[in-house]
Design an enzyme around this catalytic site. Structure first.
Site, PDB file in Angstrom:
ATOM      1  N   SER A 145       0.852  -1.191   0.000  1.00 15.38           N
ATOM      2  CA  SER A 145       0.000   0.000   0.000  1.00 15.38           C
ATOM      3  C   SER A 145       0.887   1.240   0.000  1.00 15.38           C
ATOM      4  O   SER A 145       2.050   1.187   0.437  1.00 15.38           O
ATOM      5  CB  SER A 145      -0.882   0.005   1.258  1.00 15.38           C
ATOM      6  OG  SER A 145      -1.440   1.277   1.502  1.00 15.38           O
ATOM      7  N   TYR A 158      -1.483  -1.157  10.285  1.00 16.20           N
ATOM      8  CA  TYR A 158      -1.598  -1.427   8.852  1.00 16.20           C
ATOM      9  C   TYR A 158      -0.364  -0.931   8.097  1.00 16.20           C
ATOM     10  O   TYR A 158       0.228  -1.665   7.297  1.00 16.20           O
ATOM     11  CB  TYR A 158      -2.846  -0.750   8.328  1.00 16.20           C
ATOM     12  CG  TYR A 158      -3.121  -0.961   6.851  1.00 16.20           C
ATOM     13  CD1 TYR A 158      -3.681  -2.148   6.404  1.00 16.20           C
ATOM     14  CD2 TYR A 158      -2.844   0.034   5.916  1.00 16.20           C
ATOM     15  CE1 TYR A 158      -3.953  -2.348   5.064  1.00 16.20           C
ATOM     16  CE2 TYR A 158      -3.112  -0.156   4.573  1.00 16.20           C
ATOM     17  CZ  TYR A 158      -3.670  -1.338   4.143  1.00 16.20           C
ATOM     18  OH  TYR A 158      -3.925  -1.533   2.810  1.00 16.20           O
TER      19      TYR A 158
END
Length: 262
Positions: A145, A158
């Protein structure tokens, strides 16, 4: 031996996290390119519904597995290859986003994030890389990401897991090259998926899962290491995080609204 881009004639594709979002859209995109795509996630019912509803070129095959169980992952890869042929292309996409509030964090949220995003990916790699190395061919793409580039509010679990995946992919790129295995990393910006529902900060240049799938599929037909998009966002973000921390952290704090008093 120089790695090459895999084609449908080389074997099947395996996409984890295939029951929704990017994974579902990418599985269909690859199938339309002629691949037999094995889609995996924990929910057998969702996978079966997606596979049975697909009517385009290629084929979707449901195979449920819990990626946090390494023995189950190993068995799944063995079963997939016995039934459908070698896994030529693997897109390790499964991941979760759990928001972390720094003023009141949850250890369970950290552990769950790392179990799925990191340990789940590692379980897949342990099942795949020995087989691909022995065959001297294969292609693995790990979905990270843009949060891997630097800190973002509420993303301390995350973002940390996704940053680790970039490092993991780079290590694999170095090591597996001589075995003819191509390793890539995917670093999307904001994609319209259920994972974004818990993100309270602004999401500039958000794209649909279908658009993301097309960008990824295009990148998988190249040998470049990083597949990143939309570039007007991810490249700008890379530039911000290339600044000294005292500048970049302050800039991100202002842009996300985390500079305002509680």
């Amino acid at each position: 031996m120089s790695p090459r881009v895999m084609k449908p004639s080389d074997g099947v594709a395996w996409v984890t996290g295939g029951s929704s979002g990017i994974g579902e859209a990418l599985s269909q995109q690859l199938a339309r390119q002629g691949w037999t795509v094995i889609i995996s996630a924990r929910s057998k019912d969702k996978l079966d519904a997606i596979a049975s509803a697909y009517t385009g070129k290629g084929r979707l095959v449901a195979h449920a597995v819990d990626l946090t169980d390494p023995e189950a992952v190993e068995a799944s890869v063995k079963d997939i290859e016995a039934a459908h042929g070698p896994i030529a292309l693997a897109v390790l996409n499964a991941g979760i986003y759990v928001s972390i509030n720094a003023e009141n964090p949850s250890y369970e949220a950290y552990a769950k994030t790392f179990d799925v995003n990191l340990k789940g990916t590692a379980a897949c790699l342990c099942a795949l890389t020995p087989r691909m190395s022995e065959r001297r061919s294969g292609q693995i793409a790990i979905v990270s990401s843009a949060t891997a580039f630097g800190g973002m509010p509420t993303a301390s679990a995350y973002g940390a897991s996704k940053a680790a995946l970039v490092n993991m992919a780079a290590c694999l790129r170095l090591e597996l090259h001589r075995y003819g295995v191509l390793c890539q990393v995917i670093t999307p910006g904001f994609v319209e998926t259920p994972a974004q529902d818990d993100n309270a900060f602004p999401k500039p240049f958000m794209i649909s899962a279908q658009t993301a799938a097309r960008r990824i599929a295009s990148g998988l037909r190249s040998r470049r290491f990083e597949i990143t998009f939309p570039r007007r966002f991810t490249w700008a973000l890379k530039a911000i995080y290339a600044l000294p921390y005292s500048w970049s952290i302050g800039l991100v704090r202002r842009q996300t609204g985390w500079n305002k008093p509680v």
